[in-house]
Write a protein that holds these residues in place. Sequence first.
Motif, PDB file in Angstrom:
ATOM      1  N   GLN A 126       0.823  -1.212   0.000  1.00 40.64           N
ATOM      2  CA  GLN A 126       0.000   0.000   0.000  1.00 40.64           C
ATOM      3  C   GLN A 126       0.849   1.251   0.000  1.00 40.64           C
ATOM      4  N   ASP A 127       1.910   1.261   0.824  1.00 40.21           N
ATOM      5  CA  ASP A 127       2.781   2.435   0.878  1.00 40.21           C
ATOM      6  C   ASP A 127       3.439   2.687  -0.477  1.00 40.21           C
ATOM      7  N   MET A 128       3.891   1.625  -1.139  1.00 38.71           N
ATOM      8  CA  MET A 128       4.523   1.788  -2.438  1.00 38.71           C
ATOM      9  C   MET A 128       3.510   2.234  -3.484  1.00 38.71           C
ATOM     10  N   GLY A 129       2.293   1.688  -3.402  1.00 39.72           N
ATOM     11  CA  GLY A 129       1.257   2.094  -4.346  1.00 39.72           C
ATOM     12  C   GLY A 129       0.930   3.566  -4.219  1.00 39.72           C
ATOM     13  N   GLU A 130       0.821   4.058  -2.982  1.00 37.60           N
ATOM     14  CA  GLU A 130       0.528   5.468  -2.760  1.00 37.60           C
ATOM     15  C   GLU A 130       1.676   6.342  -3.259  1.00 37.60           C
ATOM     16  N   ARG A 131       2.911   5.896  -3.031  1.00 34.69           N
ATOM     17  CA  ARG A 131       4.068   6.673  -3.473  1.00 34.69           C
ATOM     18  C   ARG A 131       4.102   6.785  -4.987  1.00 34.69           C
ATOM     19  N   VAL A 144       8.215  10.925  -0.360  1.00 32.81           N
ATOM     20  CA  VAL A 144       8.309  10.101   0.840  1.00 32.81           C
ATOM     21  C   VAL A 144       7.394  10.689   1.902  1.00 32.81           C
ATOM     22  N   GLU A 145       6.395   9.910   2.331  1.00 27.03           N
ATOM     23  CA  GLU A 145       5.518  10.335   3.411  1.00 27.03           C
ATOM     24  C   GLU A 145       6.189   9.958   4.727  1.00 27.03           C
ATOM     25  N   VAL A 146       6.501  10.953   5.545  1.00 22.24           N
ATOM     26  CA  VAL A 146       7.246  10.691   6.780  1.00 22.24           C
ATOM     27  C   VAL A 146       6.349  10.684   8.010  1.00 22.24           C
ATOM     28  N   ASP A 147       5.102  11.090   7.849  1.00 24.10           N
ATOM     29  CA  ASP A 147       4.120  11.032   8.925  1.00 24.10           C
ATOM     30  C   ASP A 147       2.741  11.064   8.285  1.00 24.10           C
ATOM     31  N   ALA A 151       5.251  15.229   4.385  1.00 22.07           N
ATOM     32  CA  ALA A 151       5.983  14.522   3.331  1.00 22.07           C
ATOM     33  C   ALA A 151       7.226  15.298   2.917  1.00 22.07           C
ATOM     34  N   LEU A 152       8.137  14.568   2.305  1.00 20.30           N
ATOM     35  CA  LEU A 152       9.345  15.130   1.707  1.00 20.30           C
ATOM     36  C   LEU A 152       9.270  14.841   0.215  1.00 20.30           C
ATOM     37  N   VAL A 153       9.349  15.886  -0.599  1.00 22.52           N
ATOM     38  CA  VAL A 153       9.164  15.745  -2.036  1.00 22.52           C
ATOM     39  C   VAL A 153      10.411  16.222  -2.783  1.00 22.52           C
ATOM     40  N   LYS A 154      10.788  15.449  -3.782  1.00 22.64           N
ATOM     41  CA  LYS A 154      11.878  15.828  -4.684  1.00 22.64           C
ATOM     42  C   LYS A 154      11.252  16.378  -5.957  1.00 22.64           C
ATOM     43  N   LEU A 205      14.653  19.382  -2.523  1.00 15.76           N
ATOM     44  CA  LEU A 205      13.853  18.588  -1.591  1.00 15.76           C
ATOM     45  C   LEU A 205      13.019  19.562  -0.773  1.00 15.76           C
ATOM     46  N   VAL A 206      11.710  19.360  -0.795  1.00 12.29           N
ATOM     47  CA  VAL A 206      10.772  20.263  -0.145  1.00 12.29           C
ATOM     48  C   VAL A 206      10.014  19.494   0.934  1.00 12.29           C
ATOM     49  N   ALA A 207       9.921  20.052   2.132  1.00 16.14           N
ATOM     50  CA  ALA A 207       9.226  19.411   3.243  1.00 16.14           C
ATOM     51  C   ALA A 207       8.016  20.241   3.640  1.00 16.14           C
ATOM     52  N   GLY A 208       6.953  19.528   4.055  1.00 17.34           N
ATOM     53  CA  GLY A 208       5.769  20.223   4.528  1.00 17.34           C
ATOM     54  C   GLY A 208       4.565  19.317   4.581  1.00 17.34           C
ATOM     55  N   PRO A 209       3.403  19.843   5.006  1.00 17.26           N
ATOM     56  CA  PRO A 209       2.170  19.061   5.000  1.00 17.26           C
ATOM     57  C   PRO A 209       1.877  18.530   3.601  1.00 17.26           C
ATOM     58  N   ILE A 210       1.314  17.344   3.520  1.00 15.39           N
ATOM     59  CA  ILE A 210       1.163  16.658   2.239  1.00 15.39           C
ATOM     60  C   ILE A 210       0.446  17.505   1.197  1.00 15.39           C
ATOM     61  N   ALA A 211      -0.705  18.040   1.532  1.00 15.48           N
ATOM     62  CA  ALA A 211      -1.469  18.818   0.558  1.00 15.48           C
ATOM     63  C   ALA A 211      -0.674  20.019   0.058  1.00 15.48           C
ATOM     64  N   LYS A 212       0.106  20.633   0.944  1.00 15.81           N
ATOM     65  CA  LYS A 212       0.845  21.833   0.569  1.00 15.81           C
ATOM     66  C   LYS A 212       2.053  21.512  -0.313  1.00 15.81           C
ATOM     67  N   VAL A 213       2.772  20.426   0.000  1.00 14.25           N
ATOM     68  CA  VAL A 213       3.911  20.087  -0.863  1.00 14.25           C
ATOM     69  C   VAL A 213       3.427  19.607  -2.224  1.00 14.25           C
ATOM     70  N   GLU A 214       2.259  18.950  -2.263  1.00 12.05           N
ATOM     71  CA  GLU A 214       1.703  18.527  -3.545  1.00 12.05           C
ATOM     72  C   GLU A 214       1.361  19.736  -4.409  1.00 12.05           C
ATOM     73  N   ARG A 215       0.703  20.736  -3.813  1.00  8.31           N
ATOM     74  CA  ARG A 215       0.346  21.938  -4.564  1.00  8.31           C
ATOM     75  C   ARG A 215       1.594  22.691  -5.012  1.00  8.31           C
ATOM     76  N   PHE A 216       2.602  22.733  -4.123  1.00  4.34           N
ATOM     77  CA  PHE A 216       3.836  23.429  -4.491  1.00  4.34           C
ATOM     78  C   PHE A 216       4.530  22.731  -5.652  1.00  4.34           C
ATOM     79  N   ALA A 217       4.587  21.398  -5.614  1.00  2.00           N
ATOM     80  CA  ALA A 217       5.251  20.663  -6.693  1.00  2.00           C
ATOM     81  C   ALA A 217       4.556  20.868  -8.029  1.00  2.00           C
ATOM     82  N   GLU A 218       3.259  21.086  -8.016  1.00  2.00           N
ATOM     83  CA  GLU A 218       2.521  21.304  -9.258  1.00  2.00           C
ATOM     84  C   GLU A 218       2.885  22.650  -9.901  1.00  2.00           C
ATOM     85  N   ARG A 219       3.520  23.530  -9.148  1.00  3.98           N
ATOM     86  CA  ARG A 219       3.922  24.833  -9.676  1.00  3.98           C
ATOM     87  C   ARG A 219       5.211  24.762 -10.465  1.00  3.98           C
TER      88      ARG A 219
END
Length: 220
Positions: A126-131, A144-147, A151-154, A205-219
Amino acid sequence: MADIENDPVVVVGLGRFGTSLALELARRGTEVLAIDKRSKIVQSLSGRLTHIVAADATDIDTLRELGVAEFYRAVVAIGGDLEASILSTALLVELGIDDIWTKAVSRQHARILERIGAHHIVLPEQDMGERVAHLVSGRMLDYVEVDDNFALVKTRPPREIVGTPLGDTRLRSKHGVTVVCVKRPDEDFTYASADTVLEYGDVILVAGPIAKVERFAERA
């Protein structure tokens, strides 16, 4: 105080996950006691793992005879046999193991393991599928979801922060994320600072709450 990182580890269950884990721990210099009730599996790995035994990890007397109670850390890597997974975990709790990691095959299985005292639950599939879903659906290079909500996003830097010192971009107040590291082309990752100026072609590498790092990466 003991060096916990180098303490021996018990690995119960030598399927694909347990075998890979035990071999990697051994490769990294950690002493491993590997246990599986299937003698054929034990025989096939006997030349690669120093301490490996065919035994029933659902029997507390067997675990005591093997000295499992003396270990600080244990991993229950049993996946297919839920009863054995739950019982083995419960016995490790009863033996007073301080740090128990357990593989789960479903959220329900994970909840049961948590209730009986497992300290860490791993859901490999499941963790790999979500990643992979995060990587396929967005512009992230790695995720990488750390909590539960962190998450930590590249990713690549978005145009709005290229050429400006990070301290002047107000990333945390505007987007709720932090640039932790930066990698220039053909260089290694280095820590980012307020004076770091990002360039096109950099990887960050960007760290932050999941929804926020996802939105940032889309930019990007």
